[in-house]
Structures are given as structure tokens and as C-alpha cells.
Motif scaffolding. Structure first.
Motif, PDB file in Angstrom:
ATOM      1  N   ARG A 166      -1.570 -17.822   8.579  1.00 37.18           N
ATOM      2  CA  ARG A 166      -2.452 -16.736   8.139  1.00 37.18           C
ATOM      3  C   ARG A 166      -3.526 -16.519   9.181  1.00 37.18           C
ATOM      4  O   ARG A 166      -4.221 -17.471   9.569  1.00 37.18           O
ATOM      5  N   GLY A 167      -3.680 -15.277   9.656  1.00 32.89           N
ATOM      6  CA  GLY A 167      -4.726 -14.974  10.624  1.00 32.89           C
ATOM      7  C   GLY A 167      -4.373 -13.738  11.419  1.00 32.89           C
ATOM      8  O   GLY A 167      -3.286 -13.170  11.265  1.00 32.89           O
ATOM      9  N   VAL A 168      -5.309 -13.317  12.260  1.00 28.94           N
ATOM     10  CA  VAL A 168      -5.068 -12.142  13.108  1.00 28.94           C
ATOM     11  C   VAL A 168      -4.480 -12.631  14.420  1.00 28.94           C
ATOM     12  O   VAL A 168      -5.057 -13.494  15.089  1.00 28.94           O
ATOM     13  N   GLY A 187       9.829   5.651  10.775  1.00 26.88           N
ATOM     14  CA  GLY A 187       8.726   5.202   9.921  1.00 26.88           C
ATOM     15  C   GLY A 187       9.147   4.936   8.494  1.00 26.88           C
ATOM     16  O   GLY A 187       8.490   5.341   7.550  1.00 26.88           O
ATOM     17  N   LEU A 188      10.269   4.248   8.344  1.00 28.58           N
ATOM     18  CA  LEU A 188      10.768   3.928   6.999  1.00 28.58           C
ATOM     19  C   LEU A 188      11.015   2.433   6.882  1.00 28.58           C
ATOM     20  O   LEU A 188      11.517   1.798   7.834  1.00 28.58           O
ATOM     21  N   ALA A 189      10.752   1.883   5.697  1.00 34.65           N
ATOM     22  CA  ALA A 189      11.024   0.467   5.452  1.00 34.65           C
ATOM     23  C   ALA A 189      12.512   0.188   5.651  1.00 34.65           C
ATOM     24  O   ALA A 189      12.904  -0.842   6.221  1.00 34.65           O
ATOM     25  N   THR A 215       0.806  -1.237   0.000  1.00 34.27           N
ATOM     26  CA  THR A 215       0.000   0.000   0.000  1.00 34.27           C
ATOM     27  C   THR A 215       0.833   1.278   0.000  1.00 34.27           C
ATOM     28  O   THR A 215       0.319   2.334  -0.325  1.00 34.27           O
ATOM     29  N   GLY A 216       2.099   1.202   0.384  1.00 35.27           N
ATOM     30  CA  GLY A 216       2.886   2.429   0.546  1.00 35.27           C
ATOM     31  C   GLY A 216       4.061   2.547  -0.398  1.00 35.27           C
ATOM     32  O   GLY A 216       3.943   3.043  -1.519  1.00 35.27           O
ATOM     33  N   THR A 217       5.219   2.040   0.054  1.00 28.25           N
ATOM     34  CA  THR A 217       6.484   2.286  -0.640  1.00 28.25           C
ATOM     35  C   THR A 217       6.439   1.905  -2.122  1.00 28.25           C
ATOM     36  O   THR A 217       6.634   2.763  -2.990  1.00 28.25           O
TER      37      THR A 217
HETATM   38  C1  LIG Z   1       2.808   6.281   0.706  1.00 31.96           C
HETATM   39  C2  LIG Z   1       3.996   5.705   1.434  1.00 31.96           C
HETATM   40  C3  LIG Z   1       5.242   5.749   0.848  1.00 31.96           C
HETATM   41  C4  LIG Z   1       6.359   5.228   1.518  1.00 31.96           C
HETATM   42  N1  LIG Z   1       7.579   5.300   0.922  1.00 31.96           N
HETATM   43  C5  LIG Z   1       8.674   4.809   1.563  1.00 31.96           C
HETATM   44  C6  LIG Z   1       9.953   4.861   0.960  1.00 31.96           C
HETATM   45  O1  LIG Z   1      10.094   5.358  -0.160  1.00 31.96           O
HETATM   46  N2  LIG Z   1      11.023   4.343   1.619  1.00 31.96           N
HETATM   47  C7  LIG Z   1      10.888   3.771   2.862  1.00 31.96           C
HETATM   48  O2  LIG Z   1      11.902   3.312   3.422  1.00 31.96           O
HETATM   49  N3  LIG Z   1       9.676   3.708   3.471  1.00 31.96           N
HETATM   50  C8  LIG Z   1       8.581   4.211   2.855  1.00 31.96           C
HETATM   51  N4  LIG Z   1       7.344   4.144   3.449  1.00 31.96           N
HETATM   52  C9  LIG Z   1       7.243   3.578   4.807  1.00 31.96           C
HETATM   53  C10 LIG Z   1       7.234   2.042   4.799  1.00 31.96           C
HETATM   54  O3  LIG Z   1       6.185   1.557   4.010  1.00 31.96           O
HETATM   55  C11 LIG Z   1       7.084   1.559   6.231  1.00 31.96           C
HETATM   56  O4  LIG Z   1       8.064   2.179   7.026  1.00 31.96           O
HETATM   57  C12 LIG Z   1       7.247   0.054   6.354  1.00 31.96           C
HETATM   58  O5  LIG Z   1       6.325  -0.629   5.559  1.00 31.96           O
HETATM   59  C13 LIG Z   1       7.081  -0.367   7.814  1.00 31.96           C
HETATM   60  O6  LIG Z   1       7.309  -1.726   7.922  1.00 31.96           O
HETATM   61  P1  LIG Z   1       6.715  -2.580   9.136  1.00 31.96           P
HETATM   62  O7  LIG Z   1       7.247  -3.954   8.970  1.00 31.96           O
HETATM   63  O8  LIG Z   1       6.951  -1.875  10.406  1.00 31.96           O
HETATM   64  O9  LIG Z   1       5.124  -2.561   8.956  1.00 31.96           O
HETATM   65  P2  LIG Z   1       4.182  -2.850   7.711  1.00 31.96           P
HETATM   66  O10 LIG Z   1       4.910  -2.808   6.440  1.00 31.96           O
HETATM   67  O11 LIG Z   1       3.022  -1.935   7.878  1.00 31.96           O
HETATM   68  O12 LIG Z   1       3.696  -4.356   7.931  1.00 31.96           O
HETATM   69  C14 LIG Z   1       2.873  -4.719   9.006  1.00 31.96           C
HETATM   70  C15 LIG Z   1       2.209  -6.055   8.693  1.00 31.96           C
HETATM   71  O13 LIG Z   1       1.558  -6.543   9.876  1.00 31.96           O
HETATM   72  C16 LIG Z   1       0.323  -7.128   9.517  1.00 31.96           C
HETATM   73  N5  LIG Z   1      -0.538  -7.120  10.730  1.00 31.96           N
HETATM   74  C17 LIG Z   1      -0.991  -6.026  11.399  1.00 31.96           C
HETATM   75  N6  LIG Z   1      -1.665  -6.421  12.507  1.00 31.96           N
HETATM   76  C18 LIG Z   1      -1.647  -7.777  12.511  1.00 31.96           C
HETATM   77  C19 LIG Z   1      -2.163  -8.768  13.397  1.00 31.96           C
HETATM   78  N7  LIG Z   1      -2.812  -8.452  14.534  1.00 31.96           N
HETATM   79  N8  LIG Z   1      -1.967 -10.063  13.080  1.00 31.96           N
HETATM   80  C20 LIG Z   1      -1.303 -10.433  11.961  1.00 31.96           C
HETATM   81  N9  LIG Z   1      -0.784  -9.532  11.088  1.00 31.96           N
HETATM   82  C21 LIG Z   1      -0.941  -8.226  11.380  1.00 31.96           C
HETATM   83  C22 LIG Z   1      -0.173  -6.231   8.395  1.00 31.96           C
HETATM   84  O14 LIG Z   1      -1.163  -6.899   7.621  1.00 31.96           O
HETATM   85  C23 LIG Z   1       1.119  -5.959   7.633  1.00 31.96           C
HETATM   86  O15 LIG Z   1       1.336  -6.927   6.632  1.00 31.96           O
HETATM   87  C24 LIG Z   1       6.202   4.639   2.802  1.00 31.96           C
HETATM   88  C25 LIG Z   1       4.934   4.563   3.395  1.00 31.96           C
HETATM   89  C26 LIG Z   1       3.837   5.098   2.720  1.00 31.96           C
HETATM   90  C27 LIG Z   1       2.478   5.007   3.379  1.00 31.96           C
END
Ligand SMILES: Cc1cc2nc3c(=O)[nH]c(=O)nc-3n(C[C@H](O)[C@H](O)[C@H](O)COP(=O)(O)OP(=O)(O)OC[C@H]3O[C@@H](n4cnc5c(N)ncnc54)[C@H](O)[C@@H]3O)c2cc1C
Length: 482
Positions: free
Chosen positions: A112-114, A315-317, A45-47
Motif C-alpha cells: 500500500r502506498g504511492v 478506456g474500458l475495463a 468510482t466508475g463502472t
Molecule cells: C462512470 C464510468 C463508467 C464506466 N463504465 C464502464 C463500463 O460499463 N464498462 C467498462 O468496460 N468500462 C467502464 N468504465 C471504464 C473503466 O472503469 C476503466 O476503463 C477501467 O477502470 C480502467 O482500468 P485501469 O486498470 O486502467 O485503471 P483504474 O481502474 O483507474 O485503476 C488504476 C489504479 O491505480 C491506482 N494508482 C494510481 N496512481 C498510483 C500510484 N502512483 N501508485 C499506486 N497506485 C496508483 C489507483 O488508485 C487505481 O486503483 C467506466 C468508467 C467510468 C468513469
């Protein structure tokens, strides 16, 4: 009941890398993901989706700027935004396959699940039909990420008023788009839609866009936005949105109004914590849904770690991946990677890109440390001119004592790639003299480092710094001990 050494919740960058790291240490690891596909906000949805749209917008603006006579490009009135994300399907699909293959290769078992806590050491995985499976574990990594914040005063109908997820589902390219919020996502979408020919407004409460960036960088970005026709309303908020038949009337906090076909509210993000039943583990989240952790990503419950967007800044990947790995290394008592590097690069995928690493002039002034600046405009760089993107600059911040590189700030083509060279030199304790003496491919964007370093060196020379006048010996290759 099933038993694992580690249960990871979430398959975004933090969860994926954390799970693989734990499995690499020989542990039995389960990863729980609620969605059908892995990769979280990064892949889905984001990066990646936003960058796919950006590549199309960039190609259009590059074609316009490369003086390719006889070639005309415009966005058709019937195309949808998903159609403009040309390579999204391919890239996202490959990310899904890569993540699955990597988890399988590492021996991570996927569920797969919450996921939620049944008790501090038991994770309950609930599936769509309401049935559940309990998993007992020694260690938990929470990596559930965030979602767009929905301030109560706006009605997100996803027809006129969108968030940063739903904006990518637009069924037309609008005539105009008002973006509420000038953060990273707001700025990226502003320049993307402007390049697609949309009239963009940014409404932001801060005095300048991305005020945490090096001031020159943020001001240069604003200038380039203005040149791209983006209307910036600063130090102001949107107080009301009224949806009409064709447009949305946006009333600002000073009473003025503007009309825009669509509105994107880019008002930050909130953590995905509601489903986790944190209380059962003895944890609670902040108002923004983030979790407090220490430098090892350990929460106040010693066997529960959290990483990625769920712990807030930055808040970055890019950082989330490293946080997941560091968390698991600490949890499992290993020594390999004890902390996330202090040199966190920031890449902002506006058009043109903005990227920074290390100290800025402002941060050095705050620390009371002297510095010298070396800067080169990219309109003097042959490669930037060849590709028709001769905008922006590369700026180095160094110690005036010995030229030690302290920071790199760049706006211009491929800035997010360019910054890595400076980052490597900084990590290895290098100086600007490396750049003056290194041989760079020509014509390249990287060669800009040489001219920025010359600029810093001449300033050091004027300051009478010994060694700045003559050439300083630099090892042909970096020493092995570095
Ligand atoms: C528009 C946009 C552009 C971006 N561009 C960049 C970029 O250019 N470079 C960069 O570094 N970052 C970018 N980012 C930020 C990047 O997407 C996030 O920092 C990164 O995805 C965070 O990773 P995460 O693993 O913390 O969480 P997420 O990627 O959000 O993954 C969390 C996962 O947990 C799962 N989940 C949630 N709750 C539960 C539950 N209770 N049980 C089971 N599963 C669950 C979700 O379904 C999801 O799959 C961008 C973000 C946005 C919105």
C-alpha cells in the motif's frame, strides 16, 4: 532493498489481470496500490457504482413499462443518490474480496502506498507518514488509470457543478441536470437520471451523440433519448456557468441560456501520471497524461509496460484486463496471448443498452468492401415484448459473397449481452447461415439473430447470391479446428 521480477502499479482491471498473469508464469510479483481498497475506477468510482445506480433506474423504468397495474413507483424527494445505488455496497465489497483473494492465490504480494520511479529499475513506495520502501525489479507494468478531466473554465464545487466521480455522491435527486459532454459517461448518466424522473439536458459539441457508432444506432439512441424527455443541445458548447442560490445558469456558445439545478461536466479523463516520476525512467506522458505503447503495450523503455486507461483508447475495463495480460505475456517472453483480440465489443449502459462489435456500414464503406445488412426490430421479439422493453433493433452486417458475419450492432434490452453471440460467430469465421439454421430457445432475445439473418439472406437472394436461396449446410457444432 526488496527484489521482484515484476512490479505492477495500480490494482484496477489492467493491474489485477497483469499481476495475476505474471504470477501464473511463475514470476515473483509485487503490486502497489495507493488506495485502501483494490479495483480502481472499475470497482470504486466508475463502472460498478454507475451500473448500480443504473440498475435502480432500470427497475423503475421497467416497472413503468411492464403494465403492472396497481403498482406505482416513484423516487422519494428525500432519497440520496448513494441510497439509490442499492446493491453497490454488496457488489463493490464482493469485488474487493474477489480481487484480494485472486492476488493472494496467485502469490502476488501487495504493497500500500504511492509508487514512483527512483530509477528505471527501482520503484519507490511512499506511505502517508512520508516513509518509503524501494523495490528493485526486472519488469514494470504501469496501470495507474485516469481521473475525470477538470477544464479550467468550470469551478467544480461538487455542490452545484460535479464530475463523473462526485455526481454519485449527490445528496438529493435534483429536479434538473445539465450534462456537458455527450460521450459514453454523459449518455449513460443522461438516461439514468432521466429514468429517475430528472429533467436532463445534454450539451454536446458533436453533430450527433457518439458519432463513432454505427449511424443508425446513434440516431436510434437519440430518438429514444428524445422520447425519454432528454433535451439535446448539439453542435454547441457551454461557455459559462453561473452558480445561483437554487440553480446554475448555463450560457451556451451561441449566447442562449438554460437553467439547471445541477451540472455534470463529463469532459473526458486524464491519466494518473504525476506521482510516477516518469522522467526517472526516461519516459514522458502526452498532454492528456497517457503513455505511448506498441501493440504489446511496451513503452519506449523496453522493460516498462503500460496498460488500461493509461494508454488511452478505448478506456474500458473490458479491454484493460486483456491489455494487462498481453503486456505481461510479452514482457516475460511467453507465447500464450500475443495480442488483444481485434474484435473489441463496446457496451454502452444507457437505457436501453447499446452494443456493437466488428465493422459498421460506415467502416466497410471506408474500406471499399461490399456488404449486406440484415435487421430486425425488437418490437417483433416475443421476449422483448414480455419484459416491456420492445424497443430498438438488432442489425447484422455481412459479406454479400458468402454471408460471413462482419459486424453486429444492437440497441435494446441486454444489448451488451446479446452482442457476444455475434462476436463468437465472427471470431470463429462464421456466417449468417449459422443463425438461420440454429435452434434458439423461445422466447429469447437471442432469437432476434435468426430474423436479422433471414432479412440479410433475402437481400442476398435478391442479389442472386448462390447458396442464399437454398439452405446452406452448417455444421451441427463448430469444427474443432476453428
Ligand atoms: C462512470 C464510468 C463508467 C464506466 N463504465 C464502464 C463500463 O460499463 N464498462 C467498462 O468496460 N468500462 C467502464 N468504465 C471504464 C473503466 O472503469 C476503466 O476503463 C477501467 O477502470 C480502467 O482500468 P485501469 O486498470 O486502467 O485503471 P483504474 O481502474 O483507474 O485503476 C488504476 C489504479 O491505480 C491506482 N494508482 C494510481 N496512481 C498510483 C500510484 N502512483 N501508485 C499506486 N497506485 C496508483 C489507483 O488508485 C487505481 O486503483 C467506466 C468508467 C467510468 C468513469
Amino acid at each position: 532493498m526488496l527484489h521482484y521480477d515484476v512490479v505492477v502499479i495500480g490494482s484496477g482491471p489492467a493491474g489485477e489481470h497483469g499481476a495475476v498473469q505474471a504470477a501464473f508464469y511463475g514470476k515473483r510479483v509485487a503490486l502497489v496500490e495507493k488506495e485502501a481498497v483494490p479495483g480502481g475506477a472499475s470497482a470504486n468510482t466508475g463502472t460498478i457504482p454507475s451500473k448500480a445506480l443504473r440498475e435502480t433506474a432500470l427497475a423503475i423504468s421497467q416497472a413503468r413499462s411492464r403494465d403492472a397495474h396497481g403498482v406505482k413507483l416513484h423516487v422519494s424527494g428525500t432519497v440520496t443518490v448513494p441510497e439509490l445505488m442499492g446493491r453497490r455496497g454488496l457488489v463493490t465489497g464482493r469485488e474487493h474480496s474477489r480481487i484480494r483473494a485472486r492476488l493472494i492465490d496467485a502469490g502476488v504480494e501487495m504493497f500500500r502506498g504511492v509508487a514512483s520511479f527512483a530509477d528505471p529499475h527501482t520503484i519507490r513506495v511512499t506511505i502517508a507518514d512520508g516513509s518509503s520502501q524501494d523495490i528493485r525489479t526486472e519488469v514494470v507494468l504501469l496501470a495507474t488509470g485516469t481521473r475525470p478531466a477538470h477544464p479550467a473554465q468550470y469551478n467544480f464545487d461538487h455542490q452545484h457543478v460535479y464530475d463523473s466521480d462526485s455526481i454519485l455522491m449527490l445528496d438529493t435527486v435534483p429536479r434538473s441536470l445539465a450534462i456537458l459532454g455527450g460521450g459514453v459517461a454523459g449518455c449513460e448518466y443522461a438516461s439514468i437520471f432521466a429514468a429517475l424522473g430528472v429533467h436532463v439536458y445534454i450539451i454536446d459539441s458533436k453533430e450527433r451523440l457518439l458519432p463513432w457508432l454505427d449511424t443508425e444506432l446513434s440516431l436510434a439512441m437519440q430518438d429514444l433519448f428524445a422520447m425519454a424527455g432528454i433535451d439535446m443541445y448539439q453542435r454547441i458548447r457551454a461557455s459559462r456557468l453561473e452558480v445561483g442560490d437554487r440553480d446554475v445558469l448555463v450560457t451556451l456558445s451561441d449566447g442562449s441560456r438554460l437553467v439547471s439545478e445541477k451540472v455534470l461536466v463529463a469532459a473526458g479523463r486524464v491519466g494518473n501520471v504525476e506521482a510516477l516520476n516518469l522522467e526517472a525512467a526516461g519516459l514522458s506522458a502526452t498532454e492528456k497524461g497517457t503513455l505511448a505503447v506498441d501493440a504489446h503495450y511496451q513503452t519506449k523503455i523496453p522493460h516498462v509496460y503500460a496498460a488500461g486507461d493509461l494508454v488511452g483508447f478505448p478506456g474500458l475495463a473490458s479491454t484493460a484486463m486483456e491489455q494487462g495480460r498481453v503486456a505481461m505475456t510479452h514482457a516475460l517472453g511467453k507465447k500464450y496471448q500475443q495480442k488483444v483480440s481485434d474484435l473489441l465489443p463496446v457496451g454502452i449502459y444507457t437505457i436501453p443498452e447499446v452494443s456493437s462489435v466488428g465493422d459498421s456500414e460506415e467502416s466497410l464503406r471506408k474500406k471499399g468492401l461490399p456488404y449486406v445488412v440484415g435487421k430486425t426490430p425488437l418490437n417483433e421479439n416475443a421476449r422483448a415484448n414480455l419484459i416491456g422493453e420492445a424497443v430498438g433493433f438488432l442489425k447484422l452486417v455481412a459479406s454479400p459473397k458468402d454471408g460471413e458475419l462482419l459486424g453486429v450492432h444492437c440497441i435494446g434490452p441486454h444489448a451488451s449481452e446479446l452482442v457476444h453471440l455475434g462476436s463468437a460467430v465472427m471470431a470463429l469465421g462464421g456466417t449468417i447461415h449459422y443463425f438461420t439454421q440454429a435452434v434458439f430457445n423461445y422466447p429469447t432475445l437471442g432469437e432476434a439473430y435468426k430474423y436479422a439473418a433471414y432479412d440479410a439472406r433475402s437481400k442476398m437472394k435478391r442479389m442472386g447470391v448462390p447458396g442464399a436461396q437454398a439452405s446452406v449446410p452448417v455444421p451441427a457444432a463448430l469444427p474443432k479446428s476453428a
